[in-house]
Motif scaffolding. Structure first.
Motif, short mmCIF file in Angstrom:
data_model
loop_
_atom_site.label_atom_id
_atom_site.label_comp_id
_atom_site.label_asym_id
_atom_site.label_seq_id
_atom_site.Cartn_x
_atom_site.Cartn_y
_atom_site.Cartn_z
N UNK A 47 16.24 12.79 3.80
CA UNK A 47 16.09 12.04 5.04
C UNK A 47 16.51 12.88 6.25
N UNK A 48 17.65 13.56 6.12
CA UNK A 48 18.15 14.37 7.23
C UNK A 48 17.17 15.49 7.57
N UNK A 49 16.57 16.11 6.55
CA UNK A 49 15.60 17.18 6.79
C UNK A 49 14.32 16.65 7.42
N UNK A 50 13.86 15.49 6.97
CA UNK A 50 12.60 14.92 7.48
C UNK A 50 12.73 14.44 8.92
N UNK A 51 13.92 14.01 9.30
CA UNK A 51 14.12 13.49 10.65
C UNK A 51 13.92 14.56 11.72
N UNK A 52 13.91 15.82 11.33
CA UNK A 52 13.70 16.89 12.29
C UNK A 52 12.25 17.03 12.73
N UNK A 53 11.35 16.28 12.12
CA UNK A 53 9.91 16.36 12.45
C UNK A 53 9.49 15.13 13.26
N UNK A 54 8.69 15.36 14.30
CA UNK A 54 8.24 14.26 15.14
C UNK A 54 7.04 13.54 14.54
N UNK A 55 6.16 14.28 13.88
CA UNK A 55 4.94 13.70 13.31
C UNK A 55 5.24 13.04 11.96
N UNK A 56 4.79 11.78 11.74
CA UNK A 56 5.08 11.09 10.48
C UNK A 56 4.57 11.82 9.24
N UNK A 57 3.39 12.45 9.34
CA UNK A 57 2.85 13.16 8.19
C UNK A 57 3.65 14.43 7.92
N UNK A 84 -2.08 18.58 -2.72
CA UNK A 84 -2.66 17.66 -3.71
C UNK A 84 -2.37 16.22 -3.33
N UNK A 85 -1.12 15.94 -2.97
CA UNK A 85 -0.73 14.57 -2.59
C UNK A 85 -1.41 14.14 -1.28
N UNK A 86 -1.50 15.07 -0.35
CA UNK A 86 -2.10 14.74 0.94
C UNK A 86 -3.56 14.36 0.80
N UNK A 87 -4.26 15.00 -0.15
CA UNK A 87 -5.67 14.65 -0.37
C UNK A 87 -5.82 13.18 -0.80
N UNK A 88 -4.80 12.66 -1.45
CA UNK A 88 -4.87 11.28 -1.94
C UNK A 88 -4.46 10.23 -0.92
N UNK A 89 -3.64 10.62 0.08
CA UNK A 89 -3.10 9.60 0.98
C UNK A 89 -3.53 9.77 2.43
N UNK A 90 -3.76 11.00 2.86
CA UNK A 90 -3.97 11.25 4.30
C UNK A 90 -5.37 10.82 4.74
N UNK A 91 -5.44 10.23 5.91
CA UNK A 91 -6.72 9.86 6.48
C UNK A 91 -7.34 11.01 7.25
N UNK A 92 -8.61 10.90 7.51
CA UNK A 92 -9.29 11.93 8.32
C UNK A 92 -9.46 13.22 7.61
N UNK A 145 -1.44 5.58 11.88
CA UNK A 145 -2.84 5.80 11.56
C UNK A 145 -3.11 7.11 10.84
N UNK A 146 -2.11 7.61 10.11
CA UNK A 146 -2.24 8.89 9.43
C UNK A 146 -2.69 8.77 7.98
N UNK A 147 -2.72 7.53 7.45
CA UNK A 147 -3.09 7.34 6.05
C UNK A 147 -4.48 6.74 5.93
N UNK A 148 -5.07 6.92 4.76
CA UNK A 148 -6.33 6.25 4.47
C UNK A 148 -6.13 4.75 4.51
N UNK A 149 -7.18 4.02 4.91
CA UNK A 149 -7.05 2.59 5.11
C UNK A 149 -6.64 1.81 3.89
N UNK A 150 -7.07 2.26 2.70
CA UNK A 150 -6.78 1.49 1.48
C UNK A 150 -5.44 1.84 0.86
#
Length: 225
Positions: free
Chosen positions: A100-110, A217-225, A172-177
């Motif tokens: 959590x502490x490491x992720x909080x350093x990023x502004x973009x959710x993805x 690999x994971x991003x291909x399954x969840x990320x939109x666009x 709005x960074x994930x696929x709709x489904x």
């Protein structure tokens, strides 16, 4: 003749404030002492694991190292399994806090998700130089014998990944489904399994899977666009 009736029951007198304060203070003191005893047992067990680099120790060793009694141990733990489970849960909780502490350093959710996936992969992969028998010895046995306990132990990690997925969905960074909680569980389990089994085959040993590959690999399954 007039019918006799019982006198109305009087309401029980409320305990005086001084008595309530005294009981509350006594309860808090007992709780604090219990927590301190538990911490001493956990610290003793962790010290033994670090020295031996194994979870193969006895309850008596823990009792002796903690300078407490066997009776006190069984007042707080059902046995060695429950002690190891407590250490395992605590280690996973600290891992979740670190991620959590490491992720909080990023502004973009993805980007926060990518940091979380990458760090979880690195924390989960076997490291011969690291002394982590709780994960290399105890965790695989626990997964087979007590899957419900594994689920509870992983709850802080799942909550964190669900939170990150929900934030990415809101942006709005994930696929709709994609459903955040199910996607979080799938990603978390995929990352940990790949990390722990990395290098099983000769080909993978020569070209081990890296964290960035797992994220792609994971991003291909969840990320939109």
């Amino acid at each position: 003749m007039a019918q006799k009736t019982d006198p109305p029951a009087s309401a029980p007198a409320e305990e005086p404030a001084w008595k309530q304060r005294a009981v509350e203070r006594s309860t808090k003191a007992a709780k604090l002492r219990a927590e301190q005893r538990v911490e001493r047992f956990l610290d003793a067990a962790q010290a033994i694991i670090t020295e031996k680099n194994t979870t193969d120790f006895t309850v008596q060793e823990v009792v002796d190292r903690s300078r407490q009694s066997l009776r006190s141990f069984y007042q707080h733990f059902d046995g060695k399994h429950e002690l190891l489970l407590a250490l395992f849960e605590d280690a996973l909780r600290r891992s979740a806090e670190q991620i959590r502490a490491a992720a909080e350093g990023q502004a973009d959710p993805l980007s926060r998700l990518k940091v979380a996936v990458t760090l979880l992969f690195e924390l989960s992969r076997p490291d011969p130089s690291a002394q982590r028998p709780l994960f290399t010895d105890f965790a695989p046995q626990l997964l087979v014998s007590h899957p419900a306990e594994v689920k509870i132990a992983h709850a802080p990690l799942l909550a964190l990944f669900t939170e990150l997925m929900t934030e990415a969905e809101a942006a709005g960074k994930l696929r709709g489904e994609v459903r955040p909680r199910r996607a979080a569980a799938l990603v978390m389990q995929t990352v940990m399994f790949v990390a722990q089994s990395n290098g099983v085959s000769e080909d993978e040993s020569a070209h081990p899977i890296e964290a960035d590959e797992v994220w792609d690999f994971c991003a291909l399954g969840i990320a939109g666009g």
